[in-house]
Design a protein around this motif. Structure first.
Motif, mmCIF file in Angstrom:
data_model
loop_
_atom_site.group_PDB
_atom_site.id
_atom_site.type_symbol
_atom_site.label_atom_id
_atom_site.label_comp_id
_atom_site.label_asym_id
_atom_site.label_seq_id
_atom_site.Cartn_x
_atom_site.Cartn_y
_atom_site.Cartn_z
ATOM 1 N N SER A 52 9.471 83.558 10.785
ATOM 2 C CA SER A 52 8.620 82.595 11.480
ATOM 3 C C SER A 52 9.498 81.742 12.392
ATOM 4 C CB SER A 52 7.920 81.706 10.452
ATOM 5 O OG SER A 52 8.783 80.649 10.093
ATOM 6 N N PRO A 53 8.892 81.028 13.334
ATOM 7 C CA PRO A 53 9.730 80.210 14.222
ATOM 8 C C PRO A 53 10.200 78.895 13.595
ATOM 9 C CG PRO A 53 7.443 80.131 14.921
ATOM 10 C CD PRO A 53 7.495 81.001 13.708
ATOM 11 N N HIS A 54 9.976 78.714 12.302
ATOM 12 C CA HIS A 54 10.451 77.490 11.646
ATOM 13 C C HIS A 54 11.877 77.695 11.157
ATOM 14 C CE1 HIS A 54 6.545 75.729 11.870
ATOM 15 N NE2 HIS A 54 6.035 76.851 11.399
ATOM 16 N N PHE A 55 12.775 76.864 11.642
ATOM 17 C CA PHE A 55 14.174 77.039 11.255
ATOM 18 C C PHE A 55 14.888 75.702 11.189
ATOM 19 C CE2 PHE A 55 14.160 77.026 15.845
ATOM 20 C CZ PHE A 55 15.292 76.322 16.194
ATOM 21 N N MET A 56 16.039 75.720 10.553
ATOM 22 C CA MET A 56 16.889 74.533 10.471
ATOM 23 C C MET A 56 18.338 74.974 10.624
ATOM 24 S SD MET A 56 17.157 71.246 10.015
ATOM 25 C CE MET A 56 15.682 70.576 9.244
ATOM 26 N N ILE A 57 19.052 74.282 11.511
ATOM 27 C CA ILE A 57 20.471 74.573 11.697
ATOM 28 C C ILE A 57 21.260 73.601 10.815
ATOM 29 C CG2 ILE A 57 22.379 74.526 13.359
ATOM 30 C CD1 ILE A 57 20.254 75.064 15.552
ATOM 31 N N LEU A 58 22.098 74.150 9.944
ATOM 32 C CA LEU A 58 22.917 73.293 9.078
ATOM 33 C C LEU A 58 24.363 73.394 9.530
ATOM 34 C CD1 LEU A 58 21.513 74.340 5.587
ATOM 35 C CD2 LEU A 58 20.928 72.307 6.894
ATOM 36 N N ILE A 59 24.959 72.254 9.814
ATOM 37 C CA ILE A 59 26.352 72.276 10.234
ATOM 38 C C ILE A 59 27.195 71.543 9.209
ATOM 39 C CG2 ILE A 59 27.961 71.701 12.081
ATOM 40 C CD1 ILE A 59 25.576 71.860 13.938
ATOM 41 N N ASP A 60 28.246 72.217 8.775
ATOM 42 C CA ASP A 60 29.132 71.657 7.764
ATOM 43 C C ASP A 60 30.564 71.810 8.202
ATOM 44 O OD1 ASP A 60 28.010 70.687 5.098
ATOM 45 O OD2 ASP A 60 26.704 72.373 5.631
#
Ligand code: ADP
Ligand code: K
Ligand code: ZN
Length: 432
Positions: free
Chosen positions: A354-362
């Protein structure tokens, strides 16, 4: 205090402003006559070149921004013929199409001159051996610093990025005295050297680092300097302005902006009025000498402040203080610009998600890592094998758009938080 061009670098600020004023008046005519883009932008805005009589009229000029470069892809904002362009660079765009920038020979010379002045201000001379560990290629970092180093007359070692062991071996064996790369890559080099059983501090001649392309902090500067025994300087630039351009002087109190080449404004993003000297606002830049791709009141997208007081080094050109973040949703991972729109562009190609996303930066140790969490669509297969294949197909596609590895993690439908307004696409867990 050695200068590269004492007359210009220590010029009375009033004379500098007068010089800027004359250059601005000429520039406005130049872009109006040569570029249909600028002519239309000025006409739509109701301003004619004759209306700009001095630098005090700058507020009458329209703004430009990255979107204009995208809309006129590849070279609709250029003011010279293709055959007068002697080099192109390109940076990643939001939708796969890169933003193209171009240079005449004079543009390349001015770019290198800006860096050679800054390198001199940071204490480098023709006796230095400069390792360029920024990537060479379409990215402006490698070739930009390379030509700056040659203009200075230093010895240049074009290692480019990657192959860390070889970087350290050559640094030792060739008595390298200065390095240019991202601050995070240099932190990694410090650790990598230790793994190889040597130390940058004790086993190399390195004494200066010029670090930029991404935000970093005073505390990181201290840590780098202590661990490696070098002096670390900040450098700022963007591909649209040419590439890396402005370096701190030995005072390490901000990066000197060369006013004979660039006109910086710091504006309140709401009112578009200048903020008082020293306060943070949006960085807006006019290029005073660029020929191929001059920019008028270009909204770089960075939040920053300027110190216009005369520096302890004697230079009168204002200093850009450490950048305070972005006014748009771009994030910088290992020096590479990432727009959430690029991730979206890739994901919509895959009906399984789906177009729901989250970018996680660590940050793992000293290096940035990026992960993309995305919801599986209801129709997605439940076979594990398909799932791994899909993961690697998306990762591959992301890599080709972003020039950066990002791990993909699937999550159950409905788990990414929905928001009513602008979706929050990025969770940045790094501290600067
Ligand atoms: P570069 O070649 O410098 O990475 P890009 O055009 O790819 O050029 O990226 C420019 C952006 O990178 C700037 O607008 C800014 O957000 C960020 N950047 C570059 N140098 C610095 C720096 N020294 N400190 C903080 N951010 C920086
Ligand atoms: K960058
Ligand atoms: Zn200074």
């Amino acid at each position: 205090m050695p200068y590269r061009n004492q007359e210009i670098e220590t010029m009375d600020p009033r004379d500098l402003r007068q010089m800027q004023s004359e250059k601005l008046v000429k520039l406005v005519k130049y872009v109006y006559d040569r570029s249909p883009f600028y002519k239309k932008r000025f006409d739509d805005f109701g301003v004619k070149p004759e209306d700009i009589k001095s630098i005090d009229d700058i507020g009458k000029l329209p703004f430009t921004k990255k979107q204009d470069l995208r809309d006129t892809y590849p070279n609709g904002m250029f003011c010279v013929k293709n055959t007068d362009v002697v080099r192109y660079h390109a940076s990643s765009g939001t939708t796969g199409k890169p933003t193209v920038v171009g240079y005449t020979q004079n543009d390349l010379d001015a770019w290198a001159e800006s860096l050679a002045r800054g390198m001199t201000a940071a204490g480098l001379t023709q006796d230095d051996i400069i390792q360029v560990s920024y990537g060479y290629g379409l990215f402006t970092g490698g070739l930009g610093v390379h030509y700056g180093s040659e203009k200075l007359g230093a010895t240049t070692l074009p290692t480019s990025s990657g192959n860390t062991e070889r970087q350290i071996t050559l640094m030792k064996d060739l008595d390298v005295t200065a390095i240019c790369c991202t601050p995070s890559y240099f932190s990694y080099l410090i650790e990598a050297a230790e793994h190889m059983g040597c130390s940058i501090k004790n086993d190399t001649k390195l004494r200066v680092g010029i670090f930029g392309a991404e935000p970093w902090s005073e505390s990181l500067r201290k840590r780098i300097e202590e661990r490696s025994g070098i002096k670390a300087f900040d450098v700022f630039g963007t591909s649209e302005l040419s590439g890396p351009l402005f370096i701190e002087c030995e005072m390490q109190e901000g990066m000197h902006i060369w006013s004979d080449m660039f006109l910086f404004e710091i504006l309140d993003p709401e009112t578009n009025e200048p903020v008082p000297d020293g306060e943070i606002g949006e960085l807006v830049v006019t290029t005073l000498v660029k020929e191929a791709l001059p920019l008028i009141r270009y909204r770089v997208g960075d939040l920053a402040s300027l110190d216009a007081s005369v520096c302890k080094c004697g230079r009168t050109h204002p200093r850009l203080m450490r950048l305070k973040g972005r006014s748009d949703d771009m994030v910088i991972v290992r020096g590479i610009n990432v727009f959430p729109g690029q991730v979206e562009y890739v994901l919509v190609k895959f009906p399984e998600v789906s177009p729901h996303f989250m970018i996680l930066i660590d940050r793992d140790g000293e290096m940035d890592s990026m992960k993309v969490q995305v919801e599986l669509a209801d129709m997605a297969s439940d076979k594990l094998d398909d799932y791994y294949k899909l993961k690697s197909r998306i990762e591959h596609e992301l890599k080709s758009i972003l020039n950066l590895y990002a791990e993909v993690e699937f999550v159950a439908p409905g788990t990414i938080p929905r928001s009513e307004g602008k979706a929050k696409r990025v969770t940045d867990n790094r501290t600067f």
